[in-house]
Design a protein around this motif. Structure first.
Motif, PDB file in Angstrom:
ATOM      1  N   SER A 128      -2.170  -1.456  -9.369  1.00 41.79           N
ATOM      2  CA  SER A 128      -1.724  -2.411  -8.504  1.00 41.79           C
ATOM      3  C   SER A 128      -1.186  -1.938  -7.009  1.00 41.79           C
ATOM      4  O   SER A 128      -1.371  -2.470  -6.122  1.00 41.79           O
ATOM      5  CB  SER A 128      -0.656  -3.475  -9.037  1.00 41.79           C
ATOM      6  OG  SER A 128      -0.754  -4.189 -10.147  1.00 41.79           O
ATOM      7  N   GLN A 129      -0.485  -0.627  -7.103  1.00 45.06           N
ATOM      8  CA  GLN A 129       0.033  -0.066  -6.068  1.00 45.06           C
ATOM      9  C   GLN A 129      -1.111   0.823  -5.374  1.00 45.06           C
ATOM     10  O   GLN A 129      -1.218   1.245  -4.224  1.00 45.06           O
ATOM     11  CB  GLN A 129       1.024   0.917  -6.505  1.00 45.06           C
ATOM     12  CG  GLN A 129       1.655   1.577  -5.463  1.00 45.06           C
ATOM     13  CD  GLN A 129       2.442   0.751  -4.101  1.00 45.06           C
ATOM     14  OE1 GLN A 129       2.699  -0.491  -4.418  1.00 45.06           O
ATOM     15  NE2 GLN A 129       2.931   1.277  -3.161  1.00 45.06           N
ATOM     16  N   ALA A 187       4.412   7.522  -0.479  1.00 48.28           N
ATOM     17  CA  ALA A 187       4.017   8.477  -1.458  1.00 48.28           C
ATOM     18  C   ALA A 187       5.227   8.473  -2.681  1.00 48.28           C
ATOM     19  O   ALA A 187       4.745   8.519  -3.852  1.00 48.28           O
ATOM     20  CB  ALA A 187       3.954   9.825  -0.844  1.00 48.28           C
ATOM     21  N   LEU A 188       6.270   8.482  -2.050  1.00 51.42           N
ATOM     22  CA  LEU A 188       7.401   8.307  -3.069  1.00 51.42           C
ATOM     23  C   LEU A 188       7.291   7.153  -4.083  1.00 51.42           C
ATOM     24  O   LEU A 188       7.388   7.246  -5.195  1.00 51.42           O
ATOM     25  CB  LEU A 188       8.853   8.246  -2.348  1.00 51.42           C
ATOM     26  CG  LEU A 188       9.925   8.245  -3.271  1.00 51.42           C
ATOM     27  CD1 LEU A 188      10.068   9.415  -4.050  1.00 51.42           C
ATOM     28  CD2 LEU A 188      11.280   8.030  -2.423  1.00 51.42           C
ATOM     29  N   LEU A 189       6.736   5.702  -3.418  1.00 52.23           N
ATOM     30  CA  LEU A 189       6.623   4.671  -4.214  1.00 52.23           C
ATOM     31  C   LEU A 189       5.638   4.916  -5.303  1.00 52.23           C
ATOM     32  O   LEU A 189       5.609   4.388  -6.414  1.00 52.23           O
ATOM     33  CB  LEU A 189       6.526   3.418  -3.483  1.00 52.23           C
ATOM     34  CG  LEU A 189       7.954   2.936  -2.572  1.00 52.23           C
ATOM     35  CD1 LEU A 189       7.139   1.752  -1.636  1.00 52.23           C
ATOM     36  CD2 LEU A 189       8.731   2.434  -3.491  1.00 52.23           C
ATOM     37  N   LEU A 190       4.548   5.592  -4.906  1.00 52.24           N
ATOM     38  CA  LEU A 190       3.285   5.784  -5.674  1.00 52.24           C
ATOM     39  C   LEU A 190       4.001   6.518  -7.006  1.00 52.24           C
ATOM     40  O   LEU A 190       3.348   6.544  -8.064  1.00 52.24           O
ATOM     41  CB  LEU A 190       2.365   6.370  -5.115  1.00 52.24           C
ATOM     42  CG  LEU A 190       1.067   6.574  -6.040  1.00 52.24           C
ATOM     43  CD1 LEU A 190       0.455   5.404  -6.626  1.00 52.24           C
ATOM     44  CD2 LEU A 190      -0.032   7.310  -5.192  1.00 52.24           C
ATOM     45  N   ALA A 191       4.772   7.737  -6.683  1.00 45.84           N
ATOM     46  CA  ALA A 191       5.263   8.466  -7.884  1.00 45.84           C
ATOM     47  C   ALA A 191       6.439   7.690  -8.679  1.00 45.84           C
ATOM     48  O   ALA A 191       6.394   7.927  -9.945  1.00 45.84           O
ATOM     49  CB  ALA A 191       5.942   9.609  -6.925  1.00 45.84           C
ATOM     50  N   ILE A 239       8.616  -2.874  -6.606  1.00 45.75           N
ATOM     51  CA  ILE A 239       7.781  -2.137  -5.909  1.00 45.75           C
ATOM     52  C   ILE A 239       7.210  -2.693  -4.810  1.00 45.75           C
ATOM     53  O   ILE A 239       7.243  -2.348  -3.607  1.00 45.75           O
ATOM     54  CB  ILE A 239       6.669  -1.460  -6.882  1.00 45.75           C
ATOM     55  CG1 ILE A 239       7.396  -0.786  -7.914  1.00 45.75           C
ATOM     56  CG2 ILE A 239       5.736  -0.614  -6.154  1.00 45.75           C
ATOM     57  CD1 ILE A 239       8.006   0.511  -7.501  1.00 45.75           C
ATOM     58  N   PRO A 240       6.482  -4.053  -4.846  1.00 43.57           N
ATOM     59  CA  PRO A 240       6.058  -4.597  -3.549  1.00 43.57           C
ATOM     60  C   PRO A 240       7.171  -5.034  -2.709  1.00 43.57           C
ATOM     61  O   PRO A 240       6.734  -5.187  -1.597  1.00 43.57           O
ATOM     62  CB  PRO A 240       4.983  -6.042  -4.349  1.00 43.57           C
ATOM     63  CG  PRO A 240       5.840  -6.112  -5.786  1.00 43.57           C
ATOM     64  CD  PRO A 240       6.426  -4.821  -6.210  1.00 43.57           C
TER      65      PRO A 240
END
Length: 560
Positions: A27-28, A63-67, A85-86
């Motif tokens: 989703s991300q 990038a941090l949120l994807l990690a 997250i969203p």
């Protein structure tokens, strides 16, 4: 959205079948890939974009949120926790929009990704719409308030359309998601019902298979085209007796006629007859070769659908070898006893004839001899019936026969023998009725029916005999007004040794062979015999014989 995510999984698995962590990452991923695309475009066409510290911070946060999506064990956390997250996505989007400024316009539209995620999640729909609107508004207004520029109405309204667009998108996604979720619920409900139906169907199939293979009769089911759809293990055993295997067609089996040696034609085999829609019961066949030959009784019943149309047939095979053997042994015993009785009875009748012909007999002696003679005649008739029954199917020789005259003759003979003055006879016979019949044998049938009509009418009444041409056949009926029979007794009236309860209670003489013999004679002529009876009101016996055609109606002299 689900199709896009399905493509991202290379269509190997459905999105909802993945783990929660995988679903959060996927989703991300569209937002992260779009940011990556912006970075590639900046490197190629807008190098000065990387001089903006705010833009770089936004990229780093993204990038941090994807990690975080990859590393956090979302399956162990409360289900709705992934919505953070969203919500956090709006922060790096805000930085990137502010940092890009006028270098790359439209970066703020990245907010559509978290808005869609929130709305499509189906969780907290009103809060998700409000959060998407306020977060999009924050992307626009927060930079205005934190910079050193003067706050004006123009700066506040310059990009205020973005949050409303995001709100409209979120509302649209929410409506579509609600509709899809409702449809999904319907589908899942139907799927559960279907699964329950399939389980019940499987259970019934197992039950049917167990029952079919547990019964001690062979069974085969055919569809409307005659193709086999079901057969049990007992039928396979019967096929083995007839020299076949499970796959052997019935036409290739060793099936014989009553003599046990003549092969049964294919058109008369039970499965072929059932495939043609015929219904039959107790159809005897001799399977296999001696000494292992078995006698099978076969029956066929139709399978009907809801509209009453035939959709197949079921044929059953029952081993009746022991029963047939016992019946044959009984017939042999009856024949032997009858022959043994016939010899002394012939001598008795001969000497009686000599004694009764002597002149000047004393009245008492003559009366006694008359009683002996009458009972010897009764015993002789009984022996003849026993012998005829033991012989099986009677032999007949048909020829054109004046049926009208034959009926009149037999009724006259019955009147002469009648000892009940309360019984009266009526004859209604069409003239010139010519039947293809064996006159002595048909006379035997008429004598039996007339004798029974008198015997079972102790209170008197009318015995009516009708003879006429009906449906191209000669039909004859004998009706009495006697004791009649119940429905249960009527079912066995043509069986050997059958006697009604009224006959037993009234001690009416007879052993119950006359009707069985009459039925055999009529059927040997290719005719039919039936009975209608009402208890306490009388009975009607009706039989039909073939009518002689115009080219056959030349009457021949009957044998004496």
């Amino acid at each position: 959205m689900d199709k896009v995510l399905s493509y991202l999984t290379l269509n190997t698995r459905q999105f909802h079948e993945l783990s929660l962590r995988a679903r959060v990452v996927l989703s991300q991923l569209p937002l992260s890939m779009t940011v990556l695309l912006i970075l590639a475009g900046g490197l190629l066409f807008h190098p000065d974009l990387f001089e903006s510290q705010a833009f770089l911070v936004g990229v780093g946060l993204q990038a941090l949120l994807l990690a975080v999506c990859v590393l956090v064990p979302w399956d162990r956390l409360p289900y709705a926790s992934f919505l953070v997250i969203p919500l956090l996505d709006f922060i790096p989007i805000g930085f990137m929009r502010h940092g890009a400024g006028t270098i790359i316009t439209g970066v703020g539209l990245l907010a559509v990704f978290p808005v869609i995620w929130l709305a499509a999640s189906g969780l907290f729909p009103r809060a998700a719409l409000a959060a998407g609107f306020l977060a999009s508004l924050g992307i626009v207004w927060v930079p205005v308030f934190v910079t050193d520029d003067a706050i004006t109405s123009q700066s506040l309204t310059q990009s205020v359309l973005l949050p409303f667009i995001m709100f409209a998108i979120g509302m649209t996604i929410r409506v579509m998601t609600a509709s899809m979720m409702a449809q999904q619920e319907v589908v899942e409900t139907k799927d559960r019902a279907l699964q329950a139906l399939l389980e019940e169907s499987a259970r019934r199939e197992r039950l049917l298979d167990t029952v079919v293979n547990s019964v001690d009769i062979g069974l085969i089911a055919l569809d409307e085209t005659g193709r086999q759809v079901l057969a049990n293990r007992k039928l396979e055993q019967f096929k083995a007796i007839a020299g076949g295997t499970r796959e052997t067609a019935e036409a290739d089996l060793q099936v014989f006629q009553q003599d046990g040696r003549s092969p049964l034609p294919e058109v008369r085999r039970p499965t072929r007859r059932a495939a043609e829609g015929q219904v039959f019961s107790d159809y005897l066949l001799w399977w296999g070769e001696r000494p292992n030959q078995r006698v099978l009784s076969t029956s066929s019943r139709l399978l009907l659908n809801q509209s009453g149309a035939r959709e197949g047939s079921v044929v059953t095979f029952n081993d009746v070898t022991e029963l047939v053997t016992a019946l044959n042994a009984k017939d042999e015993f009856v024949a032997t006893v009858s022959h043994e009785l016939r010899t002394p009875l012939t001598a008795i009748r001969g000497y009686l004839e000599l004694l009764t012909s002597m002149p000047d007999l004393e009245p008492d002696v003559a009366s006694g001899l008359e009683v002996v003679s009458r009972n010897s005649e009764r015993l002789h008739k009984l022996v003849v019936d026993l012998l005829s029954t033991a012989e099986g199917s009677p032999e007949i020789s048909v020829r054109p026969t004046d049926f009208s005259a034959l009926v009149t003759e037999r009724v006259s003979a019955a009147q002469e023998r009648n000892t009940n003055p309360l019984v009266r006879f009526e004859v209604h016979a069409e003239p010139d009725l010519v039947a293809m019949a064996d006159a002595p044998r048909v006379s035997q049938v008429l004598d039996n029916l007339l004798s029974n009509a008198v015997k079972y009418s102790p209170g008197g009444g009318r015995v009516s005999v009708h003879a006429a041409e009906v449906d191209g056949e000669v039909e004859c009926s004998v009706t009495d007004e006697g004791s009649g029979m119940s429905a249960e007794e009527l079912r066995g009236v043509f069986s050997k040794f059958f006697r009604t309860s009224a006959a037993r209670n009234a001690a009416i003489p007879g052993v119950g062979l006359g009707l069985a013999l009459s039925k055999a004679i009529v059927e040997r002529h290719g005719g039919t015999i039936t009975c209608r009876s009402v208890e306490g009101q009388g009975s009607t016996f009706t039989f039909r014989l073939p009518l002689a055609h115009a080219d056959q109606q030349q009457l021949q002299p009957q044998e004496p």
